[in-house]
Write a protein that holds these residues in place. Structure first.
Motif, mmCIF file in Angstrom:
data_model
loop_
_atom_site.group_PDB
_atom_site.id
_atom_site.type_symbol
_atom_site.label_atom_id
_atom_site.label_comp_id
_atom_site.label_asym_id
_atom_site.label_seq_id
_atom_site.Cartn_x
_atom_site.Cartn_y
_atom_site.Cartn_z
ATOM 1 N N GLU A 215 0.856 -1.192 0.000
ATOM 2 C CA GLU A 215 0.000 0.000 0.000
ATOM 3 C C GLU A 215 0.893 1.244 0.000
ATOM 4 O O GLU A 215 1.877 1.291 0.763
ATOM 5 C CB GLU A 215 -0.917 0.012 1.220
ATOM 6 C CG GLU A 215 -1.923 -1.128 1.229
ATOM 7 C CD GLU A 215 -2.798 -1.154 2.468
ATOM 8 O OE1 GLU A 215 -3.741 -1.961 2.512
ATOM 9 O OE2 GLU A 215 -2.539 -0.359 3.404
ATOM 10 N N PRO A 216 0.597 2.236 -0.834
ATOM 11 C CA PRO A 216 1.430 3.446 -0.889
ATOM 12 C C PRO A 216 1.316 4.253 0.396
ATOM 13 O O PRO A 216 0.213 4.601 0.834
ATOM 14 C CB PRO A 216 0.866 4.207 -2.091
ATOM 15 C CG PRO A 216 -0.539 3.716 -2.230
ATOM 16 C CD PRO A 216 -0.535 2.286 -1.785
ATOM 17 N N LEU A 217 2.443 4.562 0.988
ATOM 18 C CA LEU A 217 2.426 5.298 2.252
ATOM 19 C C LEU A 217 2.066 6.767 2.078
ATOM 20 O O LEU A 217 1.709 7.429 3.060
ATOM 21 C CB LEU A 217 3.780 5.156 2.953
ATOM 22 C CG LEU A 217 3.971 3.813 3.672
ATOM 23 C CD1 LEU A 217 5.394 3.656 4.167
ATOM 24 C CD2 LEU A 217 2.987 3.661 4.821
ATOM 25 N N ASP A 218 2.128 7.273 0.843
ATOM 26 C CA ASP A 218 1.663 8.655 0.660
ATOM 27 C C ASP A 218 0.147 8.736 0.792
ATOM 28 O O ASP A 218 -0.419 9.821 0.921
ATOM 29 C CB ASP A 218 2.122 9.226 -0.685
ATOM 30 C CG ASP A 218 1.465 8.546 -1.880
ATOM 31 O OD1 ASP A 218 0.865 7.470 -1.708
ATOM 32 O OD2 ASP A 218 1.571 9.089 -3.000
ATOM 33 N N LEU A 219 -0.516 7.558 0.822
ATOM 34 C CA LEU A 219 -1.963 7.510 1.025
ATOM 35 C C LEU A 219 -2.307 7.143 2.471
ATOM 36 O O LEU A 219 -3.151 7.778 3.098
ATOM 37 C CB LEU A 219 -2.590 6.492 0.070
ATOM 38 C CG LEU A 219 -4.092 6.239 0.209
ATOM 39 C CD1 LEU A 219 -4.874 7.500 -0.183
ATOM 40 C CD2 LEU A 219 -4.513 5.057 -0.656
ATOM 41 N N THR A 220 -1.649 6.112 2.997
ATOM 42 C CA THR A 220 -2.028 5.596 4.320
ATOM 43 C C THR A 220 -1.090 6.026 5.446
ATOM 44 O O THR A 220 -1.419 5.839 6.616
ATOM 45 C CB THR A 220 -2.070 4.059 4.295
ATOM 46 O OG1 THR A 220 -0.754 3.560 3.997
ATOM 47 C CG2 THR A 220 -3.058 3.552 3.254
ATOM 48 N N GLY A 221 0.062 6.557 5.091
ATOM 49 C CA GLY A 221 1.023 6.937 6.128
ATOM 50 C C GLY A 221 0.452 7.945 7.111
ATOM 51 O O GLY A 221 -0.311 8.836 6.745
ATOM 52 N N ARG A 222 0.792 7.759 8.383
ATOM 53 C CA ARG A 222 0.331 8.635 9.460
ATOM 54 C C ARG A 222 -1.198 8.652 9.595
ATOM 55 O O ARG A 222 -1.793 9.653 9.976
ATOM 56 C CB ARG A 222 0.859 10.062 9.270
ATOM 57 C CG ARG A 222 2.379 10.154 9.271
ATOM 58 C CD ARG A 222 2.846 11.584 9.115
ATOM 59 N NE ARG A 222 4.288 11.672 9.045
ATOM 60 C CZ ARG A 222 5.105 11.663 10.100
ATOM 61 N NH1 ARG A 222 4.615 11.588 11.319
ATOM 62 N NH2 ARG A 222 6.415 11.751 9.939
ATOM 63 N N THR A 223 -1.838 7.543 9.230
ATOM 64 C CA THR A 223 -3.290 7.412 9.425
ATOM 65 C C THR A 223 -3.538 6.189 10.308
ATOM 66 O O THR A 223 -2.648 5.344 10.494
ATOM 67 C CB THR A 223 -4.036 7.210 8.083
ATOM 68 O OG1 THR A 223 -3.795 5.869 7.609
ATOM 69 C CG2 THR A 223 -3.586 8.226 7.038
ATOM 70 N N PRO A 224 -4.736 6.038 10.848
ATOM 71 C CA PRO A 224 -5.039 4.877 11.702
ATOM 72 C C PRO A 224 -4.973 3.536 10.979
ATOM 73 O O PRO A 224 -4.974 2.489 11.630
ATOM 74 C CB PRO A 224 -6.465 5.162 12.190
ATOM 75 C CG PRO A 224 -6.638 6.639 12.051
ATOM 76 C CD PRO A 224 -5.839 7.014 10.829
ATOM 77 N N VAL A 225 -4.949 3.545 9.620
ATOM 78 C CA VAL A 225 -4.951 2.280 8.879
ATOM 79 C C VAL A 225 -3.606 2.007 8.235
ATOM 80 O O VAL A 225 -3.498 1.164 7.340
ATOM 81 C CB VAL A 225 -6.075 2.265 7.813
ATOM 82 C CG1 VAL A 225 -7.427 2.452 8.476
ATOM 83 C CG2 VAL A 225 -5.841 3.329 6.750
ATOM 84 N N MET A 226 -2.558 2.675 8.668
ATOM 85 C CA MET A 226 -1.243 2.497 8.053
ATOM 86 C C MET A 226 -0.771 1.051 8.151
ATOM 87 O O MET A 226 -0.179 0.507 7.220
ATOM 88 C CB MET A 226 -0.224 3.430 8.703
ATOM 89 C CG MET A 226 1.149 3.379 8.044
ATOM 90 S SD MET A 226 2.305 4.609 8.684
ATOM 91 C CE MET A 226 2.748 3.853 10.255
ATOM 92 N N LEU A 227 -1.059 0.396 9.288
ATOM 93 C CA LEU A 227 -0.700 -1.007 9.487
ATOM 94 C C LEU A 227 -1.952 -1.858 9.297
ATOM 95 O O LEU A 227 -2.889 -1.770 10.102
ATOM 96 C CB LEU A 227 -0.108 -1.218 10.877
ATOM 97 C CG LEU A 227 1.250 -0.552 11.117
ATOM 98 C CD1 LEU A 227 1.608 -0.613 12.600
ATOM 99 C CD2 LEU A 227 2.326 -1.216 10.277
#
Length: 250
Positions: A153-165
């Motif tokens: 998953e691209p971290l520019d989308l999910t990074g620093r969000t509750p669903v990053m992991l």
């Protein structure tokens, strides 16, 4: 025996294969020796040897050191569901199946940040080297490894969000659709490409296969308004499982 236009070794292999599938040579029965094949079919040692190699490559027989070649136990293929319907509660299809009281499925996962390879970057529509969350899964049924999956998953989308992991946090273990919805990303399309290939050594080691075994390779990508939000490689042993699709008709 008449061999016609087909190479003799394939004709011999075909006849032996039929005996195996018809039960005339049941599992754990010793395959006729090379000399016996030569005499019974009126062929050369080379033809007899090549016929045995064909059956071994097909996974129908196995060699036992110092003992000979024996018919392998053929597992009854079991079903791996791929569904276009979203299960209640947002669980992934595998987790939904395991909610059945008779199921004995477990899974383990490991997530880590990584740089997107060229192939992964192309599938996600990002640049090679961009940061992604890579999650590797091993799914088991009754303790037996039955499916491997690696997702990105691209971290520019999910990074620093509750669903990053994917497997941690308030939505840990939920499907991609539900996790993305939590960050206001609406998944509206998913593609899957299914192929077959020889399993890689590390895949077969994890899945309990032997060199040369074929696996089903599923390449899956989720999209939101044309943007790829997750892509994954799913690997299933072809001799033990069948992939079943259940798709909605609109």
């Amino acid at each position: 025996m008449t061999f016609g236009d087909q190479p003799a070794y394939l004709r011999v292999a075909g006849d032996l294969r039929k005996k195996i599938t018809d039960g005339l040579l049941p599992p754990h029965t010793r395959l006729p020796s090379q000399a016996r094949i030569r005499e019974e079919y009126g062929v050369s040692d080379t033809v007899a040897l090549e016929a045995r190699k064909v059956l071994m490559a097909e996974g129908l027989v196995e060699g036992r050191s110092g003992s000979g070649t024996y018919v392998r136990e053929r597992p009854v293929p079991r079903r791996v569901a791929r569904s276009g319907f979203r299960p209640a509660g947002g669980a992934t299809p595998f987790r939904q199946e395991q909610a059945d009281g008779e199921a004995r499925g477990t899974w383990e996962s490991r997530s880590e940040q990584a740089e997107a390879s060229r192939a992964v970057a192309e599938r996600l529509g990002i640049k090679p080297g961009d940061r992604v969350m890579c999650t590797r899964y091993v799914f088991r049924e009754g303790g037996e490894a039955m499916m491997l999956s690696t997702s990105w998953e691209p971290l520019d989308l999910t990074g620093r969000t509750p669903v990053m992991l994917p497997e941690e946090g308030p939505l840990g273990g939920m499907g991609v659709v539900e996790r993305m919805a939590a960050i206001d990303v609406v998944v509206d399309n998913v593609t899957e490409e299914v192929g077959a290939r020889p399993g890689l050594a590390e895949e077969l080691l994890a899945l309990g296969g032997v060199p040369g075994h074929v696996v089903l390779a599923i390449q899956r990508t989720f999209y939101a308004s044309g943007r790829a939000v997750e892509t994954a490689d799913v690997v299933v042993p072809a001799d033990r499982y069948r992939v079943a699709y259940h798709l909605p008709v609109k």
